[in-house]
Structure formats: structure tokens, C-alpha cells
Write a protein that holds these residues in place. Structure first.
Motif, PDB file in Angstrom:
ATOM      1  N   GLN A   6       0.891  -1.232   0.127  1.00 50.55           N
ATOM      2  CA  GLN A   6      -0.002   0.089   0.045  1.00 50.55           C
ATOM      3  C   GLN A   6       0.850   1.191  -0.024  1.00 50.55           C
ATOM      4  OE1 GLN A   6      -3.591   0.462   0.046  1.00 50.55           O
ATOM      5  NE2 GLN A   6      -2.966   2.236  -0.379  1.00 50.55           N
ATOM      6  N   TYR A   7       1.896   1.275   0.647  1.00 48.71           N
ATOM      7  CA  TYR A   7       2.812   2.395   1.033  1.00 48.71           C
ATOM      8  C   TYR A   7       3.563   2.711  -0.464  1.00 48.71           C
ATOM      9  CZ  TYR A   7       7.073   5.141   2.062  1.00 48.71           C
ATOM     10  OH  TYR A   7       7.928   6.132   2.035  1.00 48.71           O
ATOM     11  N   ASP A  10       0.906   4.218  -2.801  1.00 45.54           N
ATOM     12  CA  ASP A  10       0.705   5.573  -2.572  1.00 45.54           C
ATOM     13  C   ASP A  10       1.728   6.334  -3.006  1.00 45.54           C
ATOM     14  OD1 ASP A  10      -1.796   4.873  -1.389  1.00 45.54           O
ATOM     15  OD2 ASP A  10      -0.911   4.837   0.610  1.00 45.54           O
ATOM     16  N   GLN A  11       3.061   5.869  -2.616  1.00 42.74           N
ATOM     17  CA  GLN A  11       4.257   6.579  -3.234  1.00 42.74           C
ATOM     18  C   GLN A  11       4.142   6.801  -4.923  1.00 42.74           C
ATOM     19  OE1 GLN A  11       5.562   7.959  -0.457  1.00 42.74           O
ATOM     20  NE2 GLN A  11       7.510   7.594  -1.096  1.00 42.74           N
ATOM     21  N   SER A  13       1.390   6.924  -6.730  1.00 39.42           N
ATOM     22  CA  SER A  13       0.298   7.687  -6.958  1.00 39.42           C
ATOM     23  C   SER A  13       0.695   9.098  -6.515  1.00 39.42           C
ATOM     24  CB  SER A  13      -0.774   7.358  -5.974  1.00 39.42           C
ATOM     25  OG  SER A  13      -2.085   8.258  -6.033  1.00 39.42           O
ATOM     26  N   ALA A  14       1.479   9.350  -5.602  1.00 39.23           N
ATOM     27  CA  ALA A  14       2.003  10.844  -5.218  1.00 39.23           C
ATOM     28  C   ALA A  14       2.862  11.467  -6.218  1.00 39.23           C
ATOM     29  CB  ALA A  14       2.573  10.936  -3.886  1.00 39.23           C
ATOM     30  N   ALA A  23      -0.495  11.513  -0.485  1.00 39.78           N
ATOM     31  CA  ALA A  23      -1.395  10.590  -0.696  1.00 39.78           C
ATOM     32  C   ALA A  23      -1.193   9.381   0.321  1.00 39.78           C
ATOM     33  CB  ALA A  23      -0.775   9.779  -2.048  1.00 39.78           C
ATOM     34  N   PHE A  24      -0.121   9.182   0.985  1.00 39.05           N
ATOM     35  CA  PHE A  24       0.013   8.001   1.807  1.00 39.05           C
ATOM     36  C   PHE A  24      -0.881   8.464   3.204  1.00 39.05           C
ATOM     37  CE2 PHE A  24       1.925   4.698   4.019  1.00 39.05           C
ATOM     38  CZ  PHE A  24       2.078   5.025   5.388  1.00 39.05           C
TER      39      PHE A  24
END
Length: 258
Positions: A6-7, A10-11, A13-14, A23-24
Motif C-alpha cells: 500500500q505504501y 501511494d508513493q 500515486s504521489a 497520498a500516503f
């Protein structure tokens, strides 16, 4: 693993966001709960280290047998070639055990012996297979872990090939049997300058706590004056490895098997 995935998502995505970051924090995941577990025994931890990373991290499975190796082994596996046509004793871990059959249908087993510095690839045929194959068969042991072995052998010319040498096994047994079988006892050296009543109380506690069947020899020494007196105990018999372990706990390193 889910938290890490997930991390990373999110990275990514950011990085692709016009504004980036944040995002995180948008998807909060609870920290995973790790159940309380008993620590692995040292042998199990080492085995798992080797499985995961390919080598040992926190020690070596032969560390518990260094006393036997130093006392009763002729050389390490990397030095066997220096003893052509001579008997030697070595010790090591057994691995890569593979049971096979020859073209004529006869069973044999190939395996490796590994110590701190090197390894040997060996095979057992005919009579040697009958004598030793059960000893190195992982299925005969708990968790299929073959114990370290003490091996007496001869580095001699290969049969029908005078230009090639091979290590021929003569006897083999688990390394944990060696001290009890070969040791007559322990010789410990005590520095006269450090002997006090509290010290002797601790020393005698160690002696009495290691009752066994082997002889105890004591050398009282004064190194600066080059004086020494050898004695032995008529009253006490000890178990060598446990006694030496306790001596080292008392920071007495001058111990040896006899």
C-alpha cells in the motif's frame, strides 16, 4: 506485506499527482500486530538464515563444537590435499544429500561436507553406502537436519586412476559424541595471582555442578616467576564440555581436553 504494498502504491500515486505528496496520509493503515513468539533455538535460527540469505548471519552451526574441532581434527577441509596418502580427521556440516542409483542399478548417495572455510563433495558406494548412508539421511533426524559429523578418512589415489586423488571415508559419527568418546578429561590452568577465597568458591561450585566421568587436572601457575605445579583431583570427576563452558564464564580460557 500488505502495508508495504500500500505504501509503495501511494508513493507511486504521489509521484504521478499534479500536486504530489499527501497520498500516503489519505489511506491510513493500522500497524500490523505481531504475535508473541518464543525465540528460535540457535540451530533453528541459523538454519533459517541460511535458507533465506544463503549464509549464516548470527554465528555458525559448528561454533558449539569448536572445542572438539580444535582438539581432535587434523585440519580444515581446505587443507586435506596437503595430506596425500595419510589419514586425517575433519569435521563439518552435511548438506546436498542425494540418493541415486548407478547405471547397473546399485544405490549410492552423493553429499557435501562443509566447515568454516571450505567444502568437499563426496559419494558413498557399495560397502560404504551400507555403513554410512543412514547416518547422513536427513529423514532419520528431527526436522530433517543431519547433525555435524566427525570424519576420519584418507586422501588417496582414486581407484584405477593414479593421477587423481580423492577423500575416502574410513569412519564417521556425529560430532556431538566425540568429546564423551575421546576425551579423558580436562586440564585447566589457574593463575596463582588471581586465586582468592571467593574465586575458589566459584571454582568448586563449577566443579561440583559438572559431575561426570572424566578426569580433572589442574595446573597452578605463576607466569612471571615461571613456576607451575601440576595436580589432579582424586575426588571429583567432571563432564568436560559443561566444565569448560563454566570456566569460560569465569573468564578462564586456559582449558583443554586431554
Amino acid at each position: 506485506m500488505r502495508m508495504g504494498q500500500q505504501y509503495q502504491a501511494d508513493q507511486d500515486s504521489a509521484q504521478q499527482s499534479l500536486f504530489g505528496g499527501g497520498a500516503f496520509g489519505a489511506v491510513a493503515m493500522p500497524l500490523p500486530k505481531v504475535a508473541d513468539m518464543e525465540p528460535w533455538p540457535a540451530t533453528e535460527q541459523l538454519r533459517r538464515e541460511k535458507e533465506v540469505v544463503g549464509f549464516y548471519l548470527s554465528g555458525h552451526p559448528l561454533d558449539d563444537f569448536k572445542l572438539e574441532i580444535d582438539s581432535y581434527c587434523t585440519c580444515g577441509l581446505d587443507k586435506v590435499e596437503n595430506y596425500k596418502n595419510r589419514e586425517v580427521t575433519v569435521a563439518g556440516l552435511i548438506s546436498n544429500v542425494m540418493f541415486k542409483t548407478t547405471k547397473t542399478g546399485q544405490p549410492f548417495v552423493s553429499f557435501s561436507v562443509e566447515d568454516y572455510e571450505s567444502s568437499l563433495n563426496l559419494a558413498l558406494f557399495r560397502d560404504d553406502y551400507s555403513r554410512f548412508s543412514a547416518l547422513i539421511n536427513p529423514r532419520n533426524y528431527d526436522k530433517e537436519q543431519v547433525p555435524p559429523m566427525y570424519i576420519r578418512g584418507k586422501y588417496a589415489q582414486r581407484f584405477r586412476d593414479s593421477d587423481q586423488f580423492e577423500f575416502k571415508i574410513l569412519t564417521m559419527e556425529p560430532l556431538f559424541n566425540v568429546a564423551e568418546k575421546l576425551a579423558n578429561g580436562v586440564r585447566v590452568q589457574l593463575d596463582l595471582r588471581t586465586i582468592t577465597e571467593p574465586f575458589m568458591d566459584r571454582f568448586m561450585e563449577a566443579v561440583e555442578g559438572c559431575a561426570g566421568s572424566k578426569k580433572l587436572e589442574i595446573k597452578f601457575a605463576e607466569p612471571h616467576e615461571h613456576l607451575a605445579v601440576d595436580t589432579y583431583s582424586r575426588r571429583y570427576r567432571i563432564e568436560p564440555k559443561e566444565f569448560i563452558r563454566r570456566m569460560r564464564a569465569m573468564e578462564i580460557e586456559a582449558c583443554q581436553l586431554i
